[in-house]
Design an enzyme around this catalytic site. Sequence first.
Site, PDB file in Angstrom:
ATOM      1  N   GLU A 167       0.793  -1.223   0.000  1.00 28.63           N
ATOM      2  CA  GLU A 167       0.000   0.000   0.000  1.00 28.63           C
ATOM      3  C   GLU A 167       0.831   1.282   0.000  1.00 28.63           C
ATOM      4  O   GLU A 167       0.811   2.057   0.970  1.00 28.63           O
ATOM      5  CB  GLU A 167      -0.951   0.014   1.206  1.00 28.63           C
ATOM      6  CG  GLU A 167      -1.879  -1.193   1.233  1.00 28.63           C
ATOM      7  CD  GLU A 167      -2.925  -1.103   2.339  1.00 28.63           C
ATOM      8  OE1 GLU A 167      -2.782  -0.251   3.236  1.00 28.63           O
ATOM      9  OE2 GLU A 167      -3.884  -1.882   2.310  1.00 28.63           O
ATOM     10  N   GLU A 362      -5.287  -8.773   0.991  1.00 31.64           N
ATOM     11  CA  GLU A 362      -5.952  -8.454   2.265  1.00 31.64           C
ATOM     12  C   GLU A 362      -7.424  -8.189   1.997  1.00 31.64           C
ATOM     13  O   GLU A 362      -7.770  -7.504   1.020  1.00 31.64           O
ATOM     14  CB  GLU A 362      -5.390  -7.179   2.922  1.00 31.64           C
ATOM     15  CG  GLU A 362      -3.999  -7.305   3.496  1.00 31.64           C
ATOM     16  CD  GLU A 362      -3.505  -5.991   4.118  1.00 31.64           C
ATOM     17  OE1 GLU A 362      -4.329  -5.139   4.522  1.00 31.64           O
ATOM     18  OE2 GLU A 362      -2.270  -5.825   4.168  1.00 31.64           O
TER      19      GLU A 362
END
Length: 456
Positions: A167, A362
């Site tokens: 991220e 995720e």
Amino acid sequence: MTLPTGLPATFRWGVATSAYQIEGAVEEDGRTPSIWDTFCQVPGAIDNAETGDVACDHYHRMPADVALIKDLGLDTYRFSVAWPRVQPRGKGPVNPAGIGFYDRLVDELLAQGIDPWVTLYHWDLPQELEDAGGWPVRDTAYRFAEYAMLVFDALKDRVDTWTTLNEPWCSAMLGYAYGVHAPGRREYPAALAAVHHLLLGHGLATSQMREASPRKLDIGITLNVATAYPASDAAPDVDAARRADGMGRRLALDPLVKGEYPADVVADLAREGVTLPVEDGDLAIISSPIDVLGVNYYFSQKFTGYAEDGSTTDADGKPVSRDVPLGKPRTAMDWEIVPEGFTDLLVGIARDYPGLPMVITENGSAFEDVPDPDGFVDDTDRTAYFTSHLTAVADAVAQGADIRGYLAWSLLDNFEWAYGYAKRFGIVRVDYETQTRTPKASATYLKELAARCRAR
Ligand code: PNW
């Protein structure tokens, strides 16, 4: 129990964690402070002034935690390596004691028949590199590639699946623009420089790892991405959604896949006086081919280009962009539950970036868990979240998206960054007084789902 159908029998099933969120042992075996250790000392930065000093004490309980994954019948474990353990000063030689932990972890996983998936950077930059300027400084990209190769050389004989960065949007924007994550800076142009240097570091590491590999690898990057819906068909709303999608999704994916920054986002930034510090050759490095895109999905949002008073520009003359509720139920993070946004996202990536295999690296949710006296949590809300989101993935597969696996966030309740320990994402409950682990009902659900899917 509802089980979504339509996921391929070859699907990978697993769980994910990250180093600072679970390991603790922050001063052991030569580890130095990361930007998160420093940020946790800033008054008001973390709810209840909590820190990752102990976390889930995973550093001392690793074999038992691996056994938990084995008991759940999952085939893949995605974990991250703590840079300040492996290379404490952010440069120089490898710290044998630090890499030793990951060496043992990989051996333990392989002994249990679990595929190790290494994330090289999940936000714990060595403080010394932040003191030298952090991600807004170009040198950090080269430092990252050097560190990546230290880890790669130690584990490449046993690890085939690698994620460079987790991220980068969060590292850059939450860390350097909004100041809600480490290092807590609020410097807008610097945050955009951080975006570019993170992507450059990813590209340098990717090409160097591939060159040094004796085998075919699965190398990729993980992005937190979502669908940005316009609040209406009115031009300001459509444009607000375009800008959100540009900053949140295309700003990373276009250079990674197409080797160019999206022209509309570059133009938006130029109007704000911001230019990305791109040097000759950078985009060729950033677009080094990847084998898999990691997708982290939690929620989607709707955007409007109108302020509450109806105007479309703010006091500085900048176009208004704000998210408005979709009207969905929310998790304990206050994030709206939007499974159809997941399908739209995955189908949209398959359309905009064809030929790019994806794994969900995720997906999960925090809820107000209520344990019984034995520590068991009957988390029907979390199980329902998994069901609806796995159905959304199956819908995307049915629409042609190439999705190869699903990793739940997270194995354990853990340190949820600025929220501390109050937000629980685990499929296994952690009692932080005793460090007792108790699988929740959602863990049994995923176990059964993986088994049934493989048996088809
Ligand atoms: C991810 N957002 O973070 C991280 O990869 C995990 O470490 C974290 O525990 C998990 O999601 C749950 O938060 C995010 O504001 C943090 O959009 C913030 C956002 C998205 C992802």
